[in-house]
Design a protein around this motif. Sequence first.
Motif, PDB file in Angstrom:
ATOM      1  N   ARG A  40       0.825  -1.206   0.000  1.00  0.00           N
ATOM      2  CA  ARG A  40       0.000   0.000   0.000  1.00  0.00           C
ATOM      3  C   ARG A  40       0.856   1.252   0.000  1.00  0.00           C
ATOM      4  NH1 ARG A  40      -4.610  -1.500   4.553  1.00  0.00           N
ATOM      5  NH2 ARG A  40      -5.911  -2.830   3.230  1.00  0.00           N
ATOM      6  N   GLU A  41       1.929   1.253   0.802  1.00  0.00           N
ATOM      7  CA  GLU A  41       2.765   2.446   0.877  1.00  0.00           C
ATOM      8  C   GLU A  41       3.468   2.731  -0.451  1.00  0.00           C
ATOM      9  OE1 GLU A  41       4.991  -0.914   3.137  1.00  0.00           O
ATOM     10  OE2 GLU A  41       2.926  -0.183   2.878  1.00  0.00           O
ATOM     11  N   GLU A  42       3.743   1.674  -1.210  1.00  0.00           N
ATOM     12  CA  GLU A  42       4.383   1.872  -2.513  1.00  0.00           C
ATOM     13  C   GLU A  42       3.425   2.529  -3.497  1.00  0.00           C
ATOM     14  OE1 GLU A  42       7.574  -1.840  -2.483  1.00  0.00           O
ATOM     15  OE2 GLU A  42       5.517  -2.182  -3.151  1.00  0.00           O
ATOM     16  N   VAL A  43       2.160   2.086  -3.502  1.00  0.00           N
ATOM     17  CA  VAL A  43       1.167   2.711  -4.373  1.00  0.00           C
ATOM     18  C   VAL A  43       0.958   4.162  -3.966  1.00  0.00           C
ATOM     19  CG1 VAL A  43      -1.245   2.681  -5.097  1.00  0.00           C
ATOM     20  CG2 VAL A  43       0.019   0.534  -4.897  1.00  0.00           C
ATOM     21  N   ALA A  44       0.895   4.424  -2.666  1.00  0.00           N
ATOM     22  CA  ALA A  44       0.704   5.790  -2.186  1.00  0.00           C
ATOM     23  C   ALA A  44       1.851   6.685  -2.639  1.00  0.00           C
ATOM     24  CB  ALA A  44       0.590   5.799  -0.665  1.00  0.00           C
ATOM     25  N   THR A  45       3.070   6.172  -2.537  1.00  0.00           N
ATOM     26  CA  THR A  45       4.230   6.961  -2.956  1.00  0.00           C
ATOM     27  C   THR A  45       4.201   7.224  -4.451  1.00  0.00           C
ATOM     28  OG1 THR A  45       5.581   6.056  -1.156  1.00  0.00           O
ATOM     29  CG2 THR A  45       6.753   7.012  -3.041  1.00  0.00           C
ATOM     30  N   LEU A  46       3.900   6.218  -5.230  1.00  0.00           N
ATOM     31  CA  LEU A  46       3.843   6.384  -6.683  1.00  0.00           C
ATOM     32  C   LEU A  46       2.754   7.371  -7.086  1.00  0.00           C
ATOM     33  CD1 LEU A  46       4.247   2.655  -7.809  1.00  0.00           C
ATOM     34  CD2 LEU A  46       5.905   4.496  -8.165  1.00  0.00           C
ATOM     35  N   ALA A  47       1.642   7.389  -6.345  1.00  0.00           N
ATOM     36  CA  ALA A  47       0.524   8.269  -6.681  1.00  0.00           C
ATOM     37  C   ALA A  47       0.670   9.658  -6.063  1.00  0.00           C
ATOM     38  CB  ALA A  47      -0.789   7.641  -6.229  1.00  0.00           C
ATOM     39  N   GLY A  48       1.615   9.824  -5.157  1.00  0.00           N
ATOM     40  CA  GLY A  48       1.791  11.123  -4.526  1.00  0.00           C
ATOM     41  C   GLY A  48       0.724  11.463  -3.505  1.00  0.00           C
ATOM     42  N   VAL A  49       0.178  10.443  -2.828  1.00  0.00           N
ATOM     43  CA  VAL A  49      -0.809  10.678  -1.768  1.00  0.00           C
ATOM     44  C   VAL A  49      -0.250  10.097  -0.480  1.00  0.00           C
ATOM     45  CG1 VAL A  49      -2.734  10.616  -3.396  1.00  0.00           C
ATOM     46  CG2 VAL A  49      -2.048   8.514  -2.215  1.00  0.00           C
ATOM     47  N   ALA A  62     -12.536   6.357   3.135  1.00  0.00           N
ATOM     48  CA  ALA A  62     -12.092   7.674   2.665  1.00  0.00           C
ATOM     49  C   ALA A  62     -13.224   8.387   1.927  1.00  0.00           C
ATOM     50  CB  ALA A  62     -10.890   7.521   1.741  1.00  0.00           C
ATOM     51  N   PRO A  63     -13.193   9.732   1.910  1.00  0.00           N
ATOM     52  CA  PRO A  63     -14.175  10.472   1.113  1.00  0.00           C
ATOM     53  C   PRO A  63     -13.903  10.284  -0.374  1.00  0.00           C
ATOM     54  CG  PRO A  63     -12.537  11.959   2.011  1.00  0.00           C
ATOM     55  CD  PRO A  63     -12.285  10.625   2.643  1.00  0.00           C
ATOM     56  N   ARG A  64     -14.803  10.801  -1.191  1.00  0.00           N
ATOM     57  CA  ARG A  64     -14.667  10.643  -2.641  1.00  0.00           C
ATOM     58  C   ARG A  64     -13.359  11.252  -3.136  1.00  0.00           C
ATOM     59  NH1 ARG A  64     -19.269  12.962  -6.569  1.00  0.00           N
ATOM     60  NH2 ARG A  64     -20.408  11.288  -5.505  1.00  0.00           N
ATOM     61  N   PRO A  65     -12.538  10.472  -3.850  1.00  0.00           N
ATOM     62  CA  PRO A  65     -11.286  11.023  -4.377  1.00  0.00           C
ATOM     63  C   PRO A  65     -11.549  11.977  -5.532  1.00  0.00           C
ATOM     64  CG  PRO A  65     -11.561   8.753  -5.090  1.00  0.00           C
ATOM     65  CD  PRO A  65     -12.673   9.038  -4.118  1.00  0.00           C
ATOM     66  N   SER A  66     -10.689  12.962  -5.662  1.00  0.00           N
ATOM     67  CA  SER A  66     -10.822  13.939  -6.733  1.00  0.00           C
ATOM     68  C   SER A  66     -10.378  13.339  -8.060  1.00  0.00           C
ATOM     69  CB  SER A  66      -9.958  15.163  -6.426  1.00  0.00           C
ATOM     70  OG  SER A  66      -8.584  14.809  -6.494  1.00  0.00           O
ATOM     71  N   PRO A  67     -10.745  13.970  -9.191  1.00  0.00           N
ATOM     72  CA  PRO A  67     -10.261  13.483 -10.495  1.00  0.00           C
ATOM     73  C   PRO A  67      -8.745  13.434 -10.559  1.00  0.00           C
ATOM     74  CG  PRO A  67     -12.056  15.039 -10.801  1.00  0.00           C
ATOM     75  CD  PRO A  67     -11.707  15.079  -9.343  1.00  0.00           C
ATOM     76  N   ALA A  71      -6.565  10.095 -11.315  1.00  0.00           N
ATOM     77  CA  ALA A  71      -5.577  10.030 -12.403  1.00  0.00           C
ATOM     78  C   ALA A  71      -4.233   9.550 -11.877  1.00  0.00           C
ATOM     79  CB  ALA A  71      -5.440  11.398 -13.057  1.00  0.00           C
ATOM     80  N   ALA A  72      -3.838  10.024 -10.690  1.00  0.00           N
ATOM     81  CA  ALA A  72      -2.566   9.602 -10.108  1.00  0.00           C
ATOM     82  C   ALA A  72      -2.589   8.124  -9.739  1.00  0.00           C
ATOM     83  CB  ALA A  72      -2.260  10.454  -8.875  1.00  0.00           C
ATOM     84  N   LEU A  73      -3.698   7.662  -9.184  1.00  0.00           N
ATOM     85  CA  LEU A  73      -3.820   6.244  -8.849  1.00  0.00           C
ATOM     86  C   LEU A  73      -3.814   5.383 -10.105  1.00  0.00           C
ATOM     87  CD1 LEU A  73      -6.533   6.396  -6.026  1.00  0.00           C
ATOM     88  CD2 LEU A  73      -4.110   5.840  -5.747  1.00  0.00           C
ATOM     89  N   SER A  74      -4.465   5.858 -11.154  1.00  0.00           N
ATOM     90  CA  SER A  74      -4.486   5.110 -12.415  1.00  0.00           C
ATOM     91  C   SER A  74      -3.078   4.936 -12.960  1.00  0.00           C
ATOM     92  CB  SER A  74      -5.362   5.839 -13.439  1.00  0.00           C
ATOM     93  OG  SER A  74      -6.706   5.881 -13.020  1.00  0.00           O
ATOM     94  N   ARG A  75      -2.272   5.995 -12.870  1.00  0.00           N
ATOM     95  CA  ARG A  75      -0.881   5.894 -13.341  1.00  0.00           C
ATOM     96  C   ARG A  75      -0.081   4.956 -12.449  1.00  0.00           C
ATOM     97  NH1 ARG A  75      -1.739  11.507 -14.013  1.00  0.00           N
ATOM     98  NH2 ARG A  75      -0.698  11.926 -12.012  1.00  0.00           N
ATOM     99  N   ALA A  76      -0.266   5.076 -11.131  1.00  0.00           N
ATOM    100  CA  ALA A  76       0.497   4.242 -10.208  1.00  0.00           C
ATOM    101  C   ALA A  76       0.184   2.761 -10.389  1.00  0.00           C
ATOM    102  CB  ALA A  76       0.209   4.667  -8.768  1.00  0.00           C
ATOM    103  N   LEU A  77      -1.089   2.455 -10.635  1.00  0.00           N
ATOM    104  CA  LEU A  77      -1.514   1.065 -10.787  1.00  0.00           C
ATOM    105  C   LEU A  77      -1.470   0.582 -12.225  1.00  0.00           C
ATOM    106  CD1 LEU A  77      -4.566   1.188  -8.335  1.00  0.00           C
ATOM    107  CD2 LEU A  77      -2.368   0.037  -7.947  1.00  0.00           C
ATOM    108  N   ARG A  78      -1.040   1.485 -13.126  1.00  0.00           N
ATOM    109  CA  ARG A  78      -0.903   1.151 -14.558  1.00  0.00           C
ATOM    110  C   ARG A  78      -2.201   0.592 -15.134  1.00  0.00           C
ATOM    111  NH1 ARG A  78       5.324  -0.778 -15.715  1.00  0.00           N
ATOM    112  NH2 ARG A  78       6.276   0.969 -14.602  1.00  0.00           N
ATOM    113  N   LEU A  79      -3.275   1.311 -14.890  1.00  0.00           N
ATOM    114  CA  LEU A  79      -4.581   0.872 -15.350  1.00  0.00           C
ATOM    115  C   LEU A  79      -4.739   1.082 -16.849  1.00  0.00           C
ATOM    116  CD1 LEU A  79      -6.949   2.217 -12.538  1.00  0.00           C
ATOM    117  CD2 LEU A  79      -5.693   0.052 -12.645  1.00  0.00           C
TER     118      LEU A  79
END
Length: 274
Positions: A40-49, A62-67, A71-79
């Motif tokens: 989890r910490e690796e995904v957070a670091t890659l996404a900048g959260v 968590a509350p609703r994430p912003s666009p 986008a940052a999570l999508s890049r981190a998880l290579r969606l």
Amino acid sequence: MSRGELADFLRRRREALRPEHVPATHPPGRRPRRTPGLRREEVATLAGVSVSYYERLEQARAPRPSPEVLAALSRALRLTAAEREHLARLAGQIPPGPANADRRPVLAEAQRLLDRLGPIPAYLVDERLDIVAWNPAAVALITDFGLLAPGERNVMRLSLRLGGTLCSGADGEFVRQSAAQLRVASARHPADSAIGELVNELATHSREFAVSWRDHDVRPVPTLRKYLHHPRLGELELDHQTLKLPGSDLELVMYTAEPGSPSAAALARSTDGS
């Protein structure tokens, strides 16, 4: 926003991402991990959260994430593009689809297309995988859909009932793709209770479907190679091709065989009545 579905999707995609494919988390020479996927910490670091925020996302707290966060999570998880759209739907960034779309004009045009396909078995499915139109070649290959009750004209229900005529036991990709399509449909139409009832039914009767549903895969596979055990035509090796009809929620499914192959000859026999 579906917090539980969003949390499950993020966790499944994190666990499916191989660390060696992300050099920032697995530099050359590092010993293999005992558990698959990123931390989890690796995904957070890659996404900048923050790690705590990402942990709350996976815990459905968590509350609703912003666009921007999506986008940052999508890049981190290579969606993929399909996975990005699915993530946005689960997070409430894309509104639900229409409850009752008028399909009559599309169905009329699609039926003419089905009829013009001649010897190619083809049918039309909606987002629930219900078969809503078909041609005579599909009847010859599979079954007479017109004799079935509307609720029985479902691709997965038929695959369980007919067995190898629609899906070979060795061909799990068909089941996985069906689960993926229903995942997308459930996110697009969260208020459609019929989708949930169908998923529960299929998961009860098919362990393979239950596993595929839990994987939370939503990537489309336009072409599948299928190996069917037909009671009259014998063993068939066919390509199961899916095309989205523009401007609708319907998909065209066609079965084709390699020209000159025994399967092609068997398909020809099925449509000429021999």
